[in-house]
Scaffold this active site. Structure first.
Site, PDB file in Angstrom:
ATOM      1  N   THR A 250    -108.201 -23.882  26.585  1.00  0.00           N
ATOM      2  CA  THR A 250    -107.114 -22.889  26.621  1.00  0.00           C
ATOM      3  C   THR A 250    -105.760 -23.572  26.782  1.00  0.00           C
ATOM      4  O   THR A 250    -104.738 -22.984  26.459  1.00  0.00           O
ATOM      5  CB  THR A 250    -107.306 -21.912  27.796  1.00  0.00           C
ATOM      6  OG1 THR A 250    -107.551 -22.685  28.980  1.00  0.00           O
ATOM      7  CG2 THR A 250    -108.462 -20.960  27.567  1.00  0.00           C
TER       8      THR A 250
ATOM      9  N   TYR B  90    -112.551 -31.728  18.401  1.00  0.00           N
ATOM     10  CA  TYR B  90    -111.506 -31.176  19.279  1.00  0.00           C
ATOM     11  C   TYR B  90    -110.285 -30.790  18.428  1.00  0.00           C
ATOM     12  O   TYR B  90    -109.765 -29.681  18.532  1.00  0.00           O
ATOM     13  CB  TYR B  90    -111.126 -32.243  20.313  1.00  0.00           C
ATOM     14  CG  TYR B  90    -110.087 -31.847  21.331  1.00  0.00           C
ATOM     15  CD1 TYR B  90    -110.457 -31.310  22.559  1.00  0.00           C
ATOM     16  CD2 TYR B  90    -108.730 -32.030  21.087  1.00  0.00           C
ATOM     17  CE1 TYR B  90    -109.504 -30.971  23.517  1.00  0.00           C
ATOM     18  CE2 TYR B  90    -107.775 -31.692  22.023  1.00  0.00           C
ATOM     19  CZ  TYR B  90    -108.161 -31.167  23.232  1.00  0.00           C
ATOM     20  OH  TYR B  90    -107.212 -30.833  24.175  1.00  0.00           O
TER      21      TYR B  90
ATOM     22  N   ASP C   6    -105.114 -32.062  32.139  1.00  0.00           N
ATOM     23  CA  ASP C   6    -105.657 -33.207  32.881  1.00  0.00           C
ATOM     24  C   ASP C   6    -104.578 -33.889  33.712  1.00  0.00           C
ATOM     25  O   ASP C   6    -104.744 -34.123  34.912  1.00  0.00           O
ATOM     26  CB  ASP C   6    -106.281 -34.228  31.916  1.00  0.00           C
ATOM     27  CG  ASP C   6    -107.373 -33.618  31.060  1.00  0.00           C
ATOM     28  OD1 ASP C   6    -107.794 -32.489  31.371  1.00  0.00           O
ATOM     29  OD2 ASP C   6    -107.792 -34.254  30.091  1.00  0.00           O
TER      30      ASP C   6
ATOM     31  N   SER D 140    -110.745 -39.828  33.483  1.00  0.00           N
ATOM     32  CA  SER D 140    -110.480 -41.192  33.947  1.00  0.00           C
ATOM     33  C   SER D 140    -109.193 -41.723  33.307  1.00  0.00           C
ATOM     34  O   SER D 140    -108.465 -42.489  33.947  1.00  0.00           O
ATOM     35  CB  SER D 140    -111.663 -42.106  33.631  1.00  0.00           C
ATOM     36  OG  SER D 140    -111.970 -42.047  32.263  1.00  0.00           O
ATOM     37  N   SER D 141    -108.883 -41.308  32.081  1.00  0.00           N
ATOM     38  CA  SER D 141    -107.668 -41.854  31.452  1.00  0.00           C
ATOM     39  C   SER D 141    -106.406 -41.255  32.070  1.00  0.00           C
ATOM     40  O   SER D 141    -105.441 -41.980  32.338  1.00  0.00           O
ATOM     41  CB  SER D 141    -107.704 -41.683  29.928  1.00  0.00           C
ATOM     42  OG  SER D 141    -107.799 -40.337  29.586  1.00  0.00           O
TER      43      SER D 141
HETATM   44  C1  GLA Z   1    -109.787 -32.358  27.332  1.00  0.00           C
HETATM   45  C2  GLA Z   1    -108.276 -32.362  27.108  1.00  0.00           C
HETATM   46  C3  GLA Z   1    -107.618 -31.219  27.881  1.00  0.00           C
HETATM   47  C4  GLA Z   1    -108.290 -29.879  27.547  1.00  0.00           C
HETATM   48  C5  GLA Z   1    -109.812 -29.996  27.687  1.00  0.00           C
HETATM   49  C6  GLA Z   1    -110.529 -28.755  27.229  1.00  0.00           C
HETATM   50  O1  GLA Z   1    -110.084 -32.621  28.655  1.00  0.00           O
HETATM   51  O2  GLA Z   1    -107.729 -33.588  27.549  1.00  0.00           O
HETATM   52  O3  GLA Z   1    -106.233 -31.178  27.584  1.00  0.00           O
HETATM   53  O4  GLA Z   1    -107.927 -29.430  26.277  1.00  0.00           O
HETATM   54  O5  GLA Z   1    -110.315 -31.095  26.946  1.00  0.00           O
HETATM   55  O6  GLA Z   1    -110.282 -27.707  28.096  1.00  0.00           O
END
Ligand code: GLA
Length: 408
Positions: free
Chosen positions: A48, A235, A185, A140-141
Site C-alpha cells: 500500500t 514487485y 521501510d 536489512s538494507s
Molecule cells: C518492500 C518495500 C516496501 C513495501 C513492501 C510491501 O518491503 O521495500 O516499500 O512496498 O515491500 O508492502
C-alpha cells in the site's frame, strides 16, 4: 528443525570491537562512537505504501550496529561482519554504484547523498555488524542505510532531521541501488518506538505511534527460507498494474491525487469502469488493505488483539488471492500457522514472493507453535523454516557503551 533460533545471538559489543580492530587496526584507539538502526516488521498494510496508502510497521530490537572512528584524510573505510569486500571510498572521487562492492553500495549511497547535500565529510572508518537475515523481508538494507545516515549526521554535525534522513535513504534505494521501493521501510527504521507500532499515511507522511500491548501474546517471525527469486520484477509489475488502474479511476474521480485516497464506498462506485480483471483485483486489495490498517490501529488502541489477529488473516488471504504476491512457501506457512495452537493471527510480511511471515502467538504456546509449523511446513515444501520471537524497539540512533552491553 531450527526451533527458537534467536536472532540476537549476543556479544554485539565484542563482535563490533573485535571486527573493527581486525578490519582497521588499533591505530592508538579503537572505535569511538556507536550507532544502531533496527530492522522492521510490517504488521499490516502490505503493498500500500507506493500507492500513498496506510501501513502499520514496527521497529525490531534486532538490526545493524556501526562502530566508527573519525579520520581526516577524506577517506571512508567500510567493513562488515560476515560480508566481503572491505571497501575504500575516496571522497574526492565520484561515488558510483559498483556491483563488485556488493553490500557496501548502501552506505556508499548514503555518503554520496550527504556530499550532494553539501555536507563536508572529513573521513572515517566504519564497521557494521547486523543480526537480521538478509533478503528475508525484514529491511536489512533500510537498517544499513539508516545506521550510516545517523552516524554521518552525528559525525559531521550536519543537523539533518530524521524525516530528511529517511527520505534520503529511500532516495539511495531508488536511484543509487535501483530498487523501486516505497517509504515504509526507511520510515519504520527511522521513527520506530519501543512497544509501539507506527501508523503512517504514506502520501502525507502524517504518522502516529500506536501502543502495541500484546498481553499474553508474542510476535513471532517465521522465515520461509525461500530465496526471493524474480521478486523485484514482480514487485515492479504490481506497481505498474496499480498505476494503470488508477489512471482509469482518475478519469471518473479527477479530484484524487493517489490511489491511497480512494475509500471503499468510492471504489465500489467506480469499480465497474475497470474492464480487465487484473488491475481490478490489485486495487480491490489496496483499498481493503488500507481499511484493514485503520481498523487494526483502532483495535490495538482498544486493546482488542483478537480483532487485530483476524485482520492479519484477512490481509494474507487478500495478498494471496487478489494481489498474488505470496507463493507456495508463504501460503504453506500461512496454512500451517493459522491452524496451529495459540495462533490468533498470521500473515506474510514485506514484499512477499518468499521471505517471512509474522504471527501472533499465545506466550505459552510459542514452542508448540514452532514444532507444529516446522513439521507441517516441511511436509508441504521440503524446506525448514526458522523462527524468531521478536521484540519491538526504538528507531535509528547513537548508542552509548552501556546501551550496547544491554543488547548483548
Ligand atoms: C518492500 C518495500 C516496501 C513495501 C513492501 C510491501 O518491503 O521495500 O516499500 O512496498 O515491500 O508492502
Amino acid at each position: 528443525m531450527n526451533i527458537a533460533a534467536s536472532l540476537n545471538d549476543g556479544f554485539q559489543v565484542t563482535k563490533l570491537r573485535k571486527g573493527f580492530l581486525q578490519a582497521f587496526g588499533s591505530n592508538g584507539e579503537g572505535p569511538t562512537r556507536f550507532f544502531f538502526a533496527p530492522g522492521r516488521v510490517n504488521l499490516i498494510g502490505e503493498h500500500t505504501d507506493y500507492t500513498g496508502g496506510f501501513v502499520l510497521p514496527a521497529a525490531l530490537t534486532n538490526g545493524t550496529w556501526a562502530a566508527v572512528r573519525e579520520r581526516d584524510d577524506r577517506t571512508v573505510n567500510l567493513a562488515s561482519h560476515g560480508f566481503l569486500p572491505q571497501v575504500v571510498c575516496a571522497l574526492e572521487q565520484e561515488i558510483v554504484n559498483r556491483p563488485e562492492d556488493g553490500w557496501a553500495n548502501y552506505p556508499k549511497g548514503i555518503i554520496k547523498e550527504f556530499l550532494d547535500h553539501g555536507v563536508d565529510i572529513p573521513g572515517f572508518d566504519i564497521f557494521f555488524y547486523g543480526d537480521i537475515p538478509n533478503g528475508a523481508g525484514l529491511s536489512s538494507s533500510a537498517s544499513l542505510e539508516l545506521v550510516t545516515a545517523v552516524a554521518l549526521n552525528a559525525l559531521t554535525q550536519a543537523g539533518l532531521d530524521m524525516i530528511t534522513l529517511i527520505r534520503l535513504a529511500q532516495h539511495v534505494e531508488n536511484s543509487f541501488v535501483g530498487v523501486n521501493c516505497g517509504i515504509m521501510d526507511q520510515f519504520a527504521v527511522g521513527m520506530g518506538q519501543k512497544a509501539a507500532a507506527l501508523l503512517l499515511n504514506c502520501a502525507t507522511l502524517a504518522y502516529r505511534h500506536i501502543p502495541l500491548i500484546l498481553g499474553e501474546y508474542r510476535l513471532v517471525i517465521t522465515n520461509s527460507n525461500k530465496q526471493r527469486d524474480l521478486g523485484e520484477s514482480k514487485y515492479n509489475k504490481r506497481r505498474r498494474e496499480c498505476e494503470e488502474g488508477f489512471r482509469i479511476i482518475k478519469g471518473y474521480r479527477p479530484e484524487l491525487t493517489c490511489l491511497g485516497e480512494l475509500g471503499l464506498a468510492e471504489w465500489l462506485s467506480v469499480k465497474e469502469h475497470l474492464s480487465s480483471p487484473l488491475p481490478t483485483a490489485r486495487i480491490e486489495h489496496v483499498v481493503r488493505e488500507n481499511a484493514r490498517v485503520l481498523a487494526s490501529a483502532k483495535a490495538l488502541e482498544n486493546g482488542d488483539i483478537r480483532t487485530f489477529g483476524q485482520l492479519m488473516l484477512e490481509s494474507h488471504e487478500s495478498l494471496r488471492d487478489l494481489y498474488e504476491v505470496t507463493g507456495p512457501e508463504l501460503d504453506a506457512l500461512y496454512a500451517a500457522a493459522s491452524q496451529a495452537p495459540g495462533c490468533i493471527g498470521t500473515r506474510m510480511t514485506g514484499a512477499g514472493f518468499g521471505g517471512c511471515t509474522v504471527s501472533l502467538i499465545k506466550q505459552d504456546r510459542v514452542f508448540a507453535f514452532q514444532q507444529t509449523v516446522a513439521r507441517d511446513y516441511q511436509v508441504r515444501t521440503g524446506l525448514r523454516p526458522s523462527f524468531y520471537p521478536v521484540s519491538v524497539g526504538d528507531g535509528a540512533r547513537e548508542v552509548n557503551e552501556e546501551e550496547l552491553w544491554r543488547f548483548s
